[in-house]
Design an enzyme around this catalytic site. Structure first.
Site, short mmCIF file in Angstrom:
data_model
loop_
_atom_site.label_atom_id
_atom_site.label_comp_id
_atom_site.label_asym_id
_atom_site.label_seq_id
_atom_site.Cartn_x
_atom_site.Cartn_y
_atom_site.Cartn_z
N ASN A 7 0.88 -1.17 0.00
CA ASN A 7 0.00 0.00 0.00
C ASN A 7 0.92 1.22 0.00
OD1 ASN A 7 -1.77 2.07 0.62
ND2 ASN A 7 -2.77 0.98 2.31
N ARG A 94 -2.53 -1.81 -3.57
CA ARG A 94 -3.67 -0.92 -3.43
C ARG A 94 -3.51 0.18 -4.48
NH1 ARG A 94 -4.88 3.85 0.97
NH2 ARG A 94 -6.98 4.30 0.27
N HIS A 183 -11.82 4.15 -0.45
CA HIS A 183 -11.74 3.26 0.71
C HIS A 183 -12.60 2.00 0.50
CE1 HIS A 183 -10.95 7.14 3.20
NE2 HIS A 183 -9.79 6.54 2.97
N ARG A 242 -8.48 17.44 5.21
CA ARG A 242 -9.38 17.78 4.10
C ARG A 242 -10.71 18.30 4.61
NH1 ARG A 242 -8.69 11.90 1.34
NH2 ARG A 242 -6.70 11.64 2.41
N GLU A 385 -7.23 -3.67 5.27
CA GLU A 385 -7.23 -3.53 3.82
C GLU A 385 -6.25 -4.50 3.17
OE1 GLU A 385 -6.79 0.68 4.76
OE2 GLU A 385 -7.97 1.15 3.00
C1 LIG Z 1 -8.61 7.57 -0.71
C2 LIG Z 1 -8.08 8.08 0.57
O1 LIG Z 1 -8.53 9.10 1.07
O2 LIG Z 1 -7.14 7.36 1.15
P1 LIG Z 1 -6.35 7.72 2.48
O3 LIG Z 1 -7.36 7.82 3.57
O4 LIG Z 1 -5.42 6.56 2.66
O5 LIG Z 1 -5.66 9.03 2.22
MG LIG Z 2 -6.00 4.19 5.28
#
Ligand SMILES: CC(=O)OP(=O)(O)O
Ligand SMILES: [Mg+2]
Ligand SMILES: Nc1ncnc2c1ncn2[C@@H]1O[C@H](COP(=O)(O)OP(=O)(O)O)[C@@H](O)[C@H]1O
Length: 398
Positions: A7, A94, A183, A242, A385
């Site tokens: 990953n 991944r 996810h 985010r 995962e």
């Molecule tokens: C798609 C995504 O947000 O993955 P991660 O949470 O690993 O940044």
């Molecule tokens: Mg993660």
């Protein structure tokens, strides 16, 4: 069969080595801070059923150096599990964005790689790192079969009215602007565990993945019917860095009134917002400490984070026309009792009743934290995962 799961993130590599069909990995680990002065590799080995952990700080200029170091650990006579990289039969990767092209786990060839490259524009934070992992693994394990498991694949079952945006049709037809969702490997894994626990393959579930990135999915009959991330992993819940959902007019305002460039908006919304923007911390453990000391910003950030989850629970209960279980998973979902408690607050109308004592317990594995009379089960299920990726590789190749 030896299955090595990789990953690759932008600055990290998580890995697990499975001696299939045993689902307990013989080695696993994490290489962090790749590209910085002080990279760290944490490597775990199962020796006579006992897990041994070692950690080393070193310089890893890039992913190639990182994976080479990991291979050195895997083949080490002391902490390794194989003698030669040629003993690896399958490398499972991944890959975050599979677009509409990949609806299922896929063996990697040149055409698949070209398509993953085309998808860089759709997932600039994730796909280039995943791709690099594939290229490096091809060099290090030339005789192994390489397989891609896509974050988006599980959500390819969304109906059009859930995945389309209300934009002129040509933006979908020509540019594939739509909801993809992410996810998926994690949502699929915990949904399957929950359905098995409930003894009901048709269960109506809301899976809540709260890591650094956060997303929710509405799942029925083991299929994703809606999810909170969208065209990119920026939509939906409040995350570590985010923003999640936002009026698109905010972006216009940033650009037309505050002088932001497109790249500046991208950095602001993806890397400087969310819990980091609200509190100065992106790690929930730091925010938890601040809120325990009555820091008002941390208190508000918790409320905002949990309120967004509650709104999606309400939305997905409507989407599913009822609910059998809520499932909390990933770093925050598995560990942060306060988030779970606030996310489940005042939802008794839906038959969601949390048992606060059970919520505080830290027993490993799947646990039910709902009150006996709760109509909806509230479950905490550790995600895995890497194991799900290994299972899908084995299924594809057997
Ligand atoms: C798609 C995504 O947000 O993955 P991660 O949470 O690993 O940044
Ligand atoms: Mg993660
Ligand atoms: N004991 C804990 N209490 C609260 N939050 C935790 C705890 N352990 C980990 N976390 C949170 O989990 C996050 C990472 O989750 P993880 O699922 O590993 O994310 P990712 O795969 O996106 O890196 C950390 O940022 C941290 O906020």
């Amino acid at each position: 069969m030896n299955i090595f799961v990789v990953n690759s993130g932008s600055s990290s590599i998580k890995y697990q080595l499975f001696r299939w069909p045993a689902e307990q990995p013989v080695c696993s680990g994490l290489a962090e801070r790749i590209g910085q002065e002080n990279a760290v590799i944490t490597h775990k080995t199962l020796i006579n059923g006992q897990e041994r952990t070692m950690q080393q700080t070193l310089v890893l200029p890039d992913h190639e150096a990182g994976l080479r170091e990991v291979v050195a650990l895997l083949t080490s006579s002391i902490v390794g599990a194989i003698r030669d990289p040629a003993e690896i039969d399958v490398v499972g990767h991944r890959v975050v964005h599979g677009g509409e092209q990949f609806t299922t786990t896929t063996e990697i060839d040149e055409l698949v790689k070209a398509t993953i490259r085309e998808l860089f524009a759709l997932a600039p934070l994730h796909n280039p790192a995943n791709y690099l992992g594939i290229e490096v693994a091809e060099r290090l394990f030339p005789q192994a079969r390489q397989v891609a498991v896509f974050d988006t694949a599980f959500h390819q079952t969304l109906p059009a009215y859930a995945f389309r945006y209300a934009l002129p049709t040509r933006f979908y037809a020509e540019h594939r602007l739509r909801v993809y969702g992410f996810h998926g490997t994690s949502h699929q894994y915990v949904a399957a565990q929950a359905a098995q626990h409930l003894g009901n393959p048709a269960a109506r579930l809301i899976t809540i993945h709260l890591g650094n990135g956060c997303s929710m999915a509405a799942v029925r009959d083991g299929r994703s019917v809606d999810t909170s991330m969208g065209f990119s992993p920026l939509a939906g819940l409040v995350m570590g860095t985010r923003s999640g959902d936002l009026d698109p007019a905010v972006v216009l305002y940033l650009q037309s009134q505050l002088g932001y460039t497109a790249a500046g908006v991208n950095t602001l919304l993806n890397k400087q917002s969310g819990m980091l923007g609200l509190t100065g911390f992106s790690d929930m453990r730091d925010i938890g400490k601040a809120q325990a000391q009555d820091d008002p910003e941390a208190g508000l950030a918790y409320d905002l984070y949990a309120y967004r989850i509650r709104k999606y629970i309400g939305a997905y209960a409507a989407v599913l026309n009822g609910l059998d279980a809520l499932v909390f998973t990933a770093g925050v979902g598995e560990n942060d009792a306060l988030v779970r408690s606030r996310a489940c607050q005042n939802l008794d109308f839906f038959g969601i009743e949390l048992d606060e004592n059970k919520n505080q317990l830290r027993t490993p594995g799947l646990r039910d934290i709902s009150r006996p009379e709760s109509r909806v089960r509230i479950l905490v299920i550790p995600t895995n995962e890497e194991l799900e990726i290994a299972r899908q590789c084995a299924q594809l190749l057997q």
